[in-house]
Design a protein around this motif. Structure first.
Motif, PDB file in Angstrom:
ATOM      1  N   LYS A 225       0.825  -1.208   0.000  1.00 27.68           N
ATOM      2  CA  LYS A 225       0.000   0.000   0.000  1.00 27.68           C
ATOM      3  C   LYS A 225       0.858   1.257   0.000  1.00 27.68           C
ATOM      4  CE  LYS A 225      -3.731  -2.340   2.480  1.00 27.68           C
ATOM      5  NZ  LYS A 225      -4.608  -2.341   3.684  1.00 27.68           N
ATOM      6  N   LEU A 226       2.111   1.120  -0.441  1.00 26.70           N
ATOM      7  CA  LEU A 226       3.016   2.261  -0.393  1.00 26.70           C
ATOM      8  C   LEU A 226       2.574   3.366  -1.347  1.00 26.70           C
ATOM      9  CD1 LEU A 226       5.589   2.881   1.221  1.00 26.70           C
ATOM     10  CD2 LEU A 226       6.886   2.345  -0.829  1.00 26.70           C
ATOM     11  N   ALA A 227       2.092   2.976  -2.527  1.00 22.20           N
ATOM     12  CA  ALA A 227       1.581   3.942  -3.500  1.00 22.20           C
ATOM     13  C   ALA A 227       0.210   3.444  -3.962  1.00 22.20           C
ATOM     14  CB  ALA A 227       2.531   4.095  -4.681  1.00 22.20           C
ATOM     15  N   PRO A 228      -0.827   3.644  -3.154  1.00 19.49           N
ATOM     16  CA  PRO A 228      -2.138   3.044  -3.425  1.00 19.49           C
ATOM     17  C   PRO A 228      -2.745   3.398  -4.771  1.00 19.49           C
ATOM     18  CG  PRO A 228      -2.052   3.957  -1.202  1.00 19.49           C
ATOM     19  CD  PRO A 228      -0.818   4.426  -1.912  1.00 19.49           C
ATOM     20  N   SER A 229      -2.420   4.578  -5.291  1.00 20.51           N
ATOM     21  CA  SER A 229      -3.026   5.019  -6.550  1.00 20.51           C
ATOM     22  C   SER A 229      -2.199   4.643  -7.773  1.00 20.51           C
ATOM     23  CB  SER A 229      -3.225   6.536  -6.522  1.00 20.51           C
ATOM     24  OG  SER A 229      -1.975   7.196  -6.367  1.00 20.51           O
ATOM     25  N   ALA A 230      -1.060   3.992  -7.567  1.00 20.90           N
ATOM     26  CA  ALA A 230      -0.177   3.677  -8.695  1.00 20.90           C
ATOM     27  C   ALA A 230      -0.843   2.693  -9.654  1.00 20.90           C
ATOM     28  CB  ALA A 230       1.131   3.091  -8.179  1.00 20.90           C
ATOM     29  N   SER A 231      -0.634   2.922 -10.932  1.00 22.33           N
ATOM     30  CA  SER A 231      -1.139   2.036 -11.981  1.00 22.33           C
ATOM     31  C   SER A 231       0.010   1.671 -12.905  1.00 22.33           C
ATOM     32  CB  SER A 231      -2.252   2.725 -12.781  1.00 22.33           C
ATOM     33  OG  SER A 231      -2.615   1.954 -13.914  1.00 22.33           O
ATOM     34  N   ILE A 232       0.019   0.430 -13.358  1.00 20.88           N
ATOM     35  CA  ILE A 232       1.131  -0.074 -14.150  1.00 20.88           C
ATOM     36  C   ILE A 232       1.107   0.443 -15.586  1.00 20.88           C
ATOM     37  CG2 ILE A 232       0.003  -2.168 -15.001  1.00 20.88           C
ATOM     38  CD1 ILE A 232       3.611  -1.846 -13.677  1.00 20.88           C
ATOM     39  N   ASN A 233      -0.002   1.037 -16.014  1.00 23.80           N
ATOM     40  CA  ASN A 233      -0.071   1.483 -17.416  1.00 23.80           C
ATOM     41  C   ASN A 233      -0.771   2.829 -17.578  1.00 23.80           C
ATOM     42  OD1 ASN A 233      -2.635   0.665 -16.826  1.00 23.80           O
ATOM     43  ND2 ASN A 233      -2.801  -0.869 -18.444  1.00 23.80           N
ATOM     44  N   ASP A 234      -0.528   3.742 -16.626  1.00 21.65           N
ATOM     45  CA  ASP A 234      -1.123   5.070 -16.739  1.00 21.65           C
ATOM     46  C   ASP A 234      -0.164   6.116 -17.281  1.00 21.65           C
ATOM     47  OD1 ASP A 234       0.563   5.266 -14.589  1.00 21.65           O
ATOM     48  OD2 ASP A 234      -0.912   6.049 -13.174  1.00 21.65           O
ATOM     49  N   GLY A 235       1.081   5.692 -17.612  1.00 22.01           N
ATOM     50  CA  GLY A 235       2.063   6.622 -18.134  1.00 22.01           C
ATOM     51  C   GLY A 235       2.634   7.562 -17.086  1.00 22.01           C
ATOM     52  N   LEU A 236       2.473   7.209 -15.803  1.00 19.92           N
ATOM     53  CA  LEU A 236       2.933   8.079 -14.731  1.00 19.92           C
ATOM     54  C   LEU A 236       3.696   7.290 -13.658  1.00 19.92           C
ATOM     55  CD1 LEU A 236      -0.316  10.169 -14.123  1.00 19.92           C
ATOM     56  CD2 LEU A 236       1.756  10.967 -15.297  1.00 19.92           C
ATOM     57  N   PHE A 237       4.682   7.940 -13.055  1.00 18.32           N
ATOM     58  CA  PHE A 237       5.301   7.452 -11.832  1.00 18.32           C
ATOM     59  C   PHE A 237       4.517   7.989 -10.634  1.00 18.32           C
ATOM     60  CE2 PHE A 237       9.531   7.925 -14.213  1.00 18.32           C
ATOM     61  CZ  PHE A 237       9.662   6.565 -14.456  1.00 18.32           C
ATOM     62  N   ASP A 238       4.591   7.281  -9.520  1.00 12.10           N
ATOM     63  CA  ASP A 238       4.214   7.836  -8.225  1.00 12.10           C
ATOM     64  C   ASP A 238       5.513   8.163  -7.492  1.00 12.10           C
ATOM     65  OD1 ASP A 238       1.084   7.145  -6.940  1.00 12.10           O
ATOM     66  OD2 ASP A 238       1.616   6.658  -9.002  1.00 12.10           O
ATOM     67  N   VAL A 239       5.685   9.410  -7.089  1.00 12.42           N
ATOM     68  CA  VAL A 239       6.907   9.849  -6.415  1.00 12.42           C
ATOM     69  C   VAL A 239       6.601  10.063  -4.939  1.00 12.42           C
ATOM     70  CG1 VAL A 239       8.700  11.621  -6.295  1.00 12.42           C
ATOM     71  CG2 VAL A 239       7.725  10.965  -8.516  1.00 12.42           C
ATOM     72  N   LEU A 240       7.417   9.448  -4.077  1.00  9.49           N
ATOM     73  CA  LEU A 240       7.281   9.597  -2.638  1.00  9.49           C
ATOM     74  C   LEU A 240       8.576  10.144  -2.053  1.00  9.49           C
ATOM     75  CD1 LEU A 240       5.552   6.198  -1.847  1.00  9.49           C
ATOM     76  CD2 LEU A 240       4.492   8.438  -1.662  1.00  9.49           C
ATOM     77  N   LEU A 241       8.467  11.214  -1.265  1.00 16.77           N
ATOM     78  CA  LEU A 241       9.606  11.801  -0.569  1.00 16.77           C
ATOM     79  C   LEU A 241       9.315  11.775   0.927  1.00 16.77           C
ATOM     80  CD1 LEU A 241      10.043  15.021  -2.757  1.00 16.77           C
ATOM     81  CD2 LEU A 241      11.235  12.858  -3.027  1.00 16.77           C
ATOM     82  N   VAL A 242      10.298  11.352   1.704  1.00 17.50           N
ATOM     83  CA  VAL A 242      10.165  11.399   3.160  1.00 17.50           C
ATOM     84  C   VAL A 242      11.129  12.460   3.677  1.00 17.50           C
ATOM     85  CG1 VAL A 242      10.363  10.139   5.329  1.00 17.50           C
ATOM     86  CG2 VAL A 242       9.520   8.966   3.281  1.00 17.50           C
ATOM     87  N   LYS A 243      10.571  13.515   4.271  1.00 18.69           N
ATOM     88  CA  LYS A 243      11.375  14.623   4.773  1.00 18.69           C
ATOM     89  C   LYS A 243      12.213  14.208   5.990  1.00 18.69           C
ATOM     90  CE  LYS A 243       7.958  18.169   3.525  1.00 18.69           C
ATOM     91  NZ  LYS A 243       7.083  19.230   4.096  1.00 18.69           N
ATOM     92  N   LYS A 244      13.186  15.042   6.299  1.00 19.56           N
ATOM     93  CA  LYS A 244      14.058  14.802   7.442  1.00 19.56           C
ATOM     94  C   LYS A 244      13.235  14.557   8.708  1.00 19.56           C
ATOM     95  CE  LYS A 244      17.711  17.064  10.150  1.00 19.56           C
ATOM     96  NZ  LYS A 244      18.555  18.287  10.276  1.00 19.56           N
ATOM     97  N   CYS A 245      13.577  13.480   9.428  1.00 17.78           N
ATOM     98  CA  CYS A 245      12.901  13.154  10.675  1.00 17.78           C
ATOM     99  C   CYS A 245      13.815  12.283  11.526  1.00 17.78           C
ATOM    100  CB  CYS A 245      11.566  12.443  10.423  1.00 17.78           C
ATOM    101  SG  CYS A 245      11.712  10.884   9.511  1.00 17.78           S
ATOM    102  N   ASN A 246      13.439  12.059  12.780  1.00 19.18           N
ATOM    103  CA  ASN A 246      14.257  11.197  13.628  1.00 19.18           C
ATOM    104  C   ASN A 246      13.843   9.726  13.448  1.00 19.18           C
ATOM    105  OD1 ASN A 246      11.988  10.674  15.362  1.00 19.18           O
ATOM    106  ND2 ASN A 246      12.402  12.607  16.427  1.00 19.18           N
ATOM    107  N   ILE A 247      14.580   8.821  14.076  1.00 16.82           N
ATOM    108  CA  ILE A 247      14.340   7.393  13.885  1.00 16.82           C
ATOM    109  C   ILE A 247      12.938   7.001  14.333  1.00 16.82           C
ATOM    110  CG2 ILE A 247      15.029   5.073  14.638  1.00 16.82           C
ATOM    111  CD1 ILE A 247      17.899   5.984  14.635  1.00 16.82           C
ATOM    112  N   ALA A 248      12.498   7.542  15.473  1.00 11.97           N
ATOM    113  CA  ALA A 248      11.168   7.202  15.983  1.00 11.97           C
ATOM    114  C   ALA A 248      10.080   7.628  14.997  1.00 11.97           C
ATOM    115  CB  ALA A 248      10.949   7.860  17.344  1.00 11.97           C
ATOM    116  N   GLU A 249      10.236   8.821  14.420  1.00 10.15           N
ATOM    117  CA  GLU A 249       9.251   9.297  13.442  1.00 10.15           C
ATOM    118  C   GLU A 249       9.285   8.444  12.176  1.00 10.15           C
ATOM    119  OE1 GLU A 249       9.057  14.074  14.433  1.00 10.15           O
ATOM    120  OE2 GLU A 249      10.758  13.275  13.275  1.00 10.15           O
ATOM    121  N   PHE A 250      10.482   8.062  11.767  1.00  7.32           N
ATOM    122  CA  PHE A 250      10.597   7.242  10.558  1.00  7.32           C
ATOM    123  C   PHE A 250       9.935   5.879  10.762  1.00  7.32           C
ATOM    124  CE2 PHE A 250      12.553   4.529   7.409  1.00  7.32           C
ATOM    125  CZ  PHE A 250      12.625   5.340   6.294  1.00  7.32           C
ATOM    126  N   ILE A 251      10.143   5.271  11.910  1.00  2.52           N
ATOM    127  CA  ILE A 251       9.510   3.979  12.199  1.00  2.52           C
ATOM    128  C   ILE A 251       7.983   4.122  12.219  1.00  2.52           C
ATOM    129  CG2 ILE A 251       9.207   2.207  13.978  1.00  2.52           C
ATOM    130  CD1 ILE A 251      12.160   2.625  14.694  1.00  2.52           C
TER     131      ILE A 251
END
Length: 320
Positions: A225-251
């Motif tokens: 479920k990392l990119a729920p809207s992603a489609s294999i043939n829509d001609g688009l990438f799904d781009v995900l960026l995770v901003k700076k955070c500490n280990i607890a926030e990342f987990i």
């Protein structure tokens, strides 16, 4: 002439020649153990198949390109995400690209999971024998003067290095557990990276990020479920960026991603686009479908409906 094949009710119209490229170490060597059974099943479906066991990095890429040059009607990738990536890279460079079959025997099998291709080798062979094709997008990345292709994921950041840093022998012995062990080790070195990203249709992003992911499907590293809207043939990438955070926030974000709830977190940026350029003043390696794909700077673009892959068109096949 139409003919029914054995009890499986497969339908073929003429004999076809296939080249099966397999990784003998994938999936705890299950592909190698099942090779004779796979060949017999394909032969029963009227698919005359020759095999090639990969011997090292880039071997599957060369073999896939040579198989196209030699006029094979079908290419089959038998192994994990790394084997599939190399086969797709070899095929995507060619003007003529025959259909691709996938028999997943790897540890994670992200793309097969996303496309609904079953892990059961008999059911995967049945999909190939049924000859139902689905057009899929392919990603292309340029690093310097070099171009490579990917089918599922491109990314950068400390945790994206997991898949190609885990030794193949360890994956053969303990499977998915090898990734968890490496992930715990990586957590102690988790740090942000300065990135400048130009995203077509969304502008520029310049900040410190924990990682960036450019996905072609919804399944990445077993996260379905990392990119729920992603489609294999829509001609688009799904781009995900995770901003700076500490280990607890990342987990916490990772736990949310398991449930598909991470996109609303303020540390996460999500967009869809067909082109991305990424630069950095640091040394950052690129992960392509779980394999090392060079380093930044790089540009990524979508090749719409670039390959045809055997899949279940009546619905999503079971993955197990």
């Amino acid at each position: 002439m139409q003919s029914m094949i054995n009890e499986n009710k497969w339908v073929t119209y003429m004999s076809k020649r296939a080249r099966l490229i397999y990784n003998p170490t994938s999936g705890r060597e299950e592909g190698r153990k099942r090779l004779v059974d796979i060949l017999q099943r394909l032969d029963a479906a009227g698919i005359e198949t020759t095999t090639h066991a990969t011997e090292g990095e880039g071997d599957a890429t060369r073999c896939a390109a040579e198989a196209i040059d030699n006029g094979y009607d079908i290419i089959i990738a038998c192994g994990g995400d790394g084997t599939l990536n190399e086969v797709i890279d070899g095929m995507s460079r060619k003007e003529h690209r025959p259909p691709l079959g996938i028999i997943p025997f790897g540890t994670t099998n992200d793309f097969a999971r996303a496309l609904g291709i079953p892990r059961n080798w008999e059911e995967a062979c049945e999909l190939i024998a049924r000859q139902e094709l689905r057009a899929v997008d392919v990603g292309r990345v340029y690093t310097g003067n070099q171009a490579k292709h990917f089918i599922n994921i491109a990314g950068g950041g400390v945790l994206t290095e997991l898949s190609y840093e885990v030794p193949s022998k360890l994956k053969t012995v303990i499977g998915q557990l090898a990734y968890y062990m490496k992930g715990l080790e990586k957590m102690t070195r988790l740090r942000p990276t300065e990135l400048r990203m130009n995203v077509e249709g969304h502008g520029e992003f310049h900040d410190e990020f924990m990682l960036f992911l450019i996905t072609n499907t919804n399944s990445v590293g077993g996260f379905e479920k990392l990119a729920p809207s992603a489609s294999i043939n829509d001609g688009l990438f799904d781009v995900l960026l995770v901003k700076k955070c500490n280990i607890a926030e990342f987990i916490r974000i990772a736990a949310m991603a398991l449930r598909g709830e991470h996109l609303n977190d303020p540390h996460v940026i999500h967009m869809q686009t067909n082109r991305v350029e990424v630069t950095t003043p640091e040394y950052v390696e690129i992960n392509l479908d779980g394999e090392l794909g060079g380093s930044l700077p790089a540009s990524f673009e979508v090749l719409p409906s670039h390959l045809n892959i055997f899949a279940d068109l009546s619905g999503v096949s079971s993955y197990r």
